[in-house]
Design a protein around this motif. Structure first.
Motif, PDB file in Angstrom:
ATOM      1  N   ASN A 167       0.804  -1.217   0.000  1.00  0.00           N
ATOM      2  CA  ASN A 167       0.000   0.000   0.000  1.00  0.00           C
ATOM      3  C   ASN A 167       0.841   1.273   0.000  1.00  0.00           C
ATOM      4  N   ALA A 168       1.944   1.268   0.735  1.00  0.00           N
ATOM      5  CA  ALA A 168       2.765   2.476   0.809  1.00  0.00           C
ATOM      6  C   ALA A 168       3.368   2.803  -0.545  1.00  0.00           C
ATOM      7  N   ASP A 169       3.887   1.787  -1.226  1.00  0.00           N
ATOM      8  CA  ASP A 169       4.467   2.004  -2.550  1.00  0.00           C
ATOM      9  C   ASP A 169       3.410   2.493  -3.534  1.00  0.00           C
ATOM     10  N   PHE A 170       2.249   1.839  -3.531  1.00  0.00           N
ATOM     11  CA  PHE A 170       1.200   2.217  -4.458  1.00  0.00           C
ATOM     12  C   PHE A 170       0.712   3.637  -4.165  1.00  0.00           C
ATOM     13  N   GLY A 171       0.656   3.961  -2.899  1.00  0.00           N
ATOM     14  CA  GLY A 171       0.259   5.317  -2.531  1.00  0.00           C
ATOM     15  C   GLY A 171       1.237   6.359  -3.030  1.00  0.00           C
ATOM     16  N   ALA A 172       2.544   6.085  -2.871  1.00  0.00           N
ATOM     17  CA  ALA A 172       3.571   7.042  -3.284  1.00  0.00           C
ATOM     18  C   ALA A 172       3.697   7.147  -4.791  1.00  0.00           C
ATOM     19  N   LEU A 212     -11.956   9.146  -5.413  1.00  0.00           N
ATOM     20  CA  LEU A 212     -11.374   8.029  -6.166  1.00  0.00           C
ATOM     21  C   LEU A 212     -10.094   7.538  -5.494  1.00  0.00           C
ATOM     22  N   ALA A 213      -9.299   8.470  -4.989  1.00  0.00           N
ATOM     23  CA  ALA A 213      -8.074   8.097  -4.278  1.00  0.00           C
ATOM     24  C   ALA A 213      -8.398   7.252  -3.054  1.00  0.00           C
ATOM     25  N   ASP A 214      -9.406   7.660  -2.307  1.00  0.00           N
ATOM     26  CA  ASP A 214      -9.808   6.906  -1.116  1.00  0.00           C
ATOM     27  C   ASP A 214     -10.253   5.491  -1.496  1.00  0.00           C
ATOM     28  N   GLU A 215     -11.022   5.386  -2.576  1.00  0.00           N
ATOM     29  CA  GLU A 215     -11.497   4.070  -3.018  1.00  0.00           C
ATOM     30  C   GLU A 215     -10.331   3.169  -3.418  1.00  0.00           C
ATOM     31  N   GLN A 216      -9.366   3.726  -4.140  1.00  0.00           N
ATOM     32  CA  GLN A 216      -8.223   2.928  -4.583  1.00  0.00           C
ATOM     33  C   GLN A 216      -7.350   2.498  -3.400  1.00  0.00           C
ATOM     34  N   ALA A 217      -7.248   3.351  -2.418  1.00  0.00           N
ATOM     35  CA  ALA A 217      -6.428   3.027  -1.246  1.00  0.00           C
ATOM     36  C   ALA A 217      -7.006   1.865  -0.454  1.00  0.00           C
ATOM     37  N   LEU A 218      -8.318   1.690  -0.522  1.00  0.00           N
ATOM     38  CA  LEU A 218      -8.985   0.653   0.268  1.00  0.00           C
ATOM     39  C   LEU A 218      -9.245  -0.641  -0.509  1.00  0.00           C
ATOM     40  N   ALA A 219      -9.166  -0.600  -1.831  1.00  0.00           N
ATOM     41  CA  ALA A 219      -9.543  -1.761  -2.654  1.00  0.00           C
ATOM     42  C   ALA A 219      -8.605  -2.940  -2.436  1.00  0.00           C
ATOM     43  N   ILE A 267      -8.897  -6.531  -4.217  1.00  0.00           N
ATOM     44  CA  ILE A 267      -9.652  -7.448  -5.064  1.00  0.00           C
ATOM     45  C   ILE A 267      -8.752  -8.426  -5.816  1.00  0.00           C
ATOM     46  N   ALA A 268      -7.677  -7.916  -6.410  1.00  0.00           N
ATOM     47  CA  ALA A 268      -6.817  -8.777  -7.237  1.00  0.00           C
ATOM     48  C   ALA A 268      -5.426  -8.168  -7.327  1.00  0.00           C
ATOM     49  N   LEU A 269      -4.507  -8.921  -7.910  1.00  0.00           N
ATOM     50  CA  LEU A 269      -3.131  -8.459  -8.071  1.00  0.00           C
ATOM     51  C   LEU A 269      -3.058  -7.463  -9.229  1.00  0.00           C
ATOM     52  N   VAL A 270      -2.589  -6.265  -8.922  1.00  0.00           N
ATOM     53  CA  VAL A 270      -2.551  -5.160  -9.875  1.00  0.00           C
ATOM     54  C   VAL A 270      -1.104  -4.875 -10.277  1.00  0.00           C
ATOM     55  N   HIS A 271      -0.867  -4.707 -11.572  1.00  0.00           N
ATOM     56  CA  HIS A 271       0.451  -4.333 -12.076  1.00  0.00           C
ATOM     57  C   HIS A 271       0.748  -2.882 -11.722  1.00  0.00           C
ATOM     58  N   CYS A 282       4.871  -0.802  -9.431  1.00  0.00           N
ATOM     59  CA  CYS A 282       3.693  -0.361  -8.668  1.00  0.00           C
ATOM     60  C   CYS A 282       2.803  -1.522  -8.241  1.00  0.00           C
ATOM     61  N   ALA A 283       3.297  -2.746  -8.362  1.00  0.00           N
ATOM     62  CA  ALA A 283       2.488  -3.927  -8.058  1.00  0.00           C
ATOM     63  C   ALA A 283       1.893  -3.860  -6.658  1.00  0.00           C
ATOM     64  N   ASN A 284       0.608  -4.212  -6.575  1.00  0.00           N
ATOM     65  CA  ASN A 284      -0.093  -4.148  -5.307  1.00  0.00           C
ATOM     66  C   ASN A 284      -1.358  -4.989  -5.410  1.00  0.00           C
ATOM     67  N   TYR A 285      -1.847  -5.444  -4.274  1.00  0.00           N
ATOM     68  CA  TYR A 285      -3.137  -6.126  -4.266  1.00  0.00           C
ATOM     69  C   TYR A 285      -4.205  -5.058  -4.103  1.00  0.00           C
ATOM     70  N   GLY A 286      -4.912  -4.779  -5.186  1.00  0.00           N
ATOM     71  CA  GLY A 286      -5.850  -3.666  -5.172  1.00  0.00           C
ATOM     72  C   GLY A 286      -7.005  -3.863  -6.127  1.00  0.00           C
ATOM     73  N   ASP A 287      -7.298  -2.820  -6.887  1.00  0.00           N
ATOM     74  CA  ASP A 287      -8.461  -2.812  -7.776  1.00  0.00           C
ATOM     75  C   ASP A 287      -8.025  -3.120  -9.205  1.00  0.00           C
ATOM     76  N   PRO A 288      -8.456  -4.246  -9.785  1.00  0.00           N
ATOM     77  CA  PRO A 288      -8.073  -4.556 -11.163  1.00  0.00           C
ATOM     78  C   PRO A 288      -8.566  -3.515 -12.163  1.00  0.00           C
ATOM     79  N   ALA A 289      -9.624  -2.779 -11.811  1.00  0.00           N
ATOM     80  CA  ALA A 289     -10.100  -1.723 -12.700  1.00  0.00           C
ATOM     81  C   ALA A 289      -9.028  -0.671 -12.935  1.00  0.00           C
TER      82      ALA A 289
END
Length: 335
Positions: free
Chosen positions: A154-159, A183-190, A192-196, A218-225
């Motif tokens: 999450n920290a990496d994806f946030g930065a 939208l930022a808040d939604e992405q920070a909490l998602a 769902i799946a492994l995101v590139h 930027c890999a993170n477990y987040g929102d595939p959208a």
């Protein structure tokens, strides 16, 4: 011997890929704004070595944790184990760098998709395969607690994504700040799946067996959208700024998204389409008002992109395909 060369050679030696300094030949490659990337020849073998930068090469100050290299390494290995044709082969991760040593994919056999698009070589078949491969990665990782724990970056994806693309843009675009921050808040909490996290044309190679993904910092477990929207927003921007290419690029975006949705089985396809449609104009706006502006868009073209993005944010669409239809008829009126 400069610092970069010393660091790279040390990593190669730790990887067991060379014994003598004079056996190494180094050539810098285009690493974008976030990394130093080199082609390394050791004897008759060639490798790609990549080292993340703590301060990115942007006009606006943009720092990010270099530990993201480990996330990229893990993403490449995870995908490569399940889909070997989707990524370069991984050789060695050097935490001391940190640095990744990977298979070198020569551009004559693996041309960069961004360069292909700008050259007018726009293939719907390739776009379909890319959409399908992206969905396969998401489907294989969706709703898996073990993967979620392994990729809780999450920290990496946030930065790297939430702050520079949403929060920073919100400060510069107060008229849509509330929407961007939501939208930022939604992405920070998602979760769902492994995101590139950076499915950009510059990070896709056109391999003999199909699309190859690179640069997964930027890999993170987040929102595939996010991955889908990130790729599509690049195609939409190019459709607005490359003369004569709009119809072909919008067709490519449609082919990609339809192939993607055909493989969505972890959630309702309409739900992910809705989230992607919300993200696309926010990302488009970020590329002219955020920390990572698109380098091929000048001020006038930037106003075209900004105008389209603001119009879509003001009247949100529920699906991806109407965005393409809107952009097909969009023209920016100066002033």
């Amino acid at each position: 011997m400069d610092h970069h060369r010393k660091t790279i050679i040390a990593a190669l030696r730790r990887a067991g890929l060379g014994l003598a300094d004079d056996r190494f030949e180094l050539r810098p490659l285009d690493g974008g704004v976030s990394s130093d990337v080199w082609e390394v020849t050791v004897g008759d073998q060639r490798y790609c070595i990549k080292s993340a930068l703590a301060q990115l090469k942007t006009t606006a100050e943009w720092s990010a944790p270099i530990g993201r290299s480990k996330a990229e390494w893990n993403w490449l290995r995870w995908v490569g184990t399940r889909f070997p044709d989707f990524v370069p082969r991984c050789h060695f991760f050097d935490p001391a760098g940190p640095a990744l040593v990977m298979e070198y994919l020569p551009p004559d056999r693996y041309p960069n998709w961004k360069r292909e698009l700008f050259a007018g070589r726009i293939s719907n078949g390739f776009s379909k395969m890319l959409g399908a491969r992206l969905a396969e990665i998401h489907a294989a990782s969706a709703c898996d607690e073990n993967i979620a724990k392994a990729f809780s970056n999450n920290a990496d994806f946030g930065a790297l994504r939430i702050e520079p693309y949403f929060r920073y843009t919100a400060m510069r675009e107060p008229g849509v700040a509330a929407r961007l921050n939501a939208l930022a808040d939604e992405q920070a909490l998602a979760r769902i799946a492994l995101v590139h996290g950076d499915v950009s044309p510059k990070n896709i190679l056109c391999g003999p067996a199909g699309p190859v993904f690179i640069d997964a910092e930027c890999a993170n477990y987040g929102d595939p959208a996010f991955d889908l929207a990130f790729c599509l927003h690049h195609l939409f921007i190019k459709a607005l700024v490359i003369p004569g290419a709009k119809p072909a690029l919008l067709d490519a975006a449609t082919s990609l998204s339809r192939a993607y949705f055909a493989k969505v089985d972890w959630e309702d396809a309409a739900a992910i389409a809705n989230r992607a449609a919300a993200l696309v104009p926010a990302l488009m706006l970020a590329r002219v008002s955020g920390k990572s502006p698109v380098e091929y868009v000048d001020r006038d073209l930037g106003q075209t992109v900004r105008g389209a993005a603001l119009a879509l944010l003001a009247a949100p669409l529920a699906d991806i395909h109407p965005i393409g239809q809107f952009l097909a008829g969009y023209s920016h009126e100066p002033g």
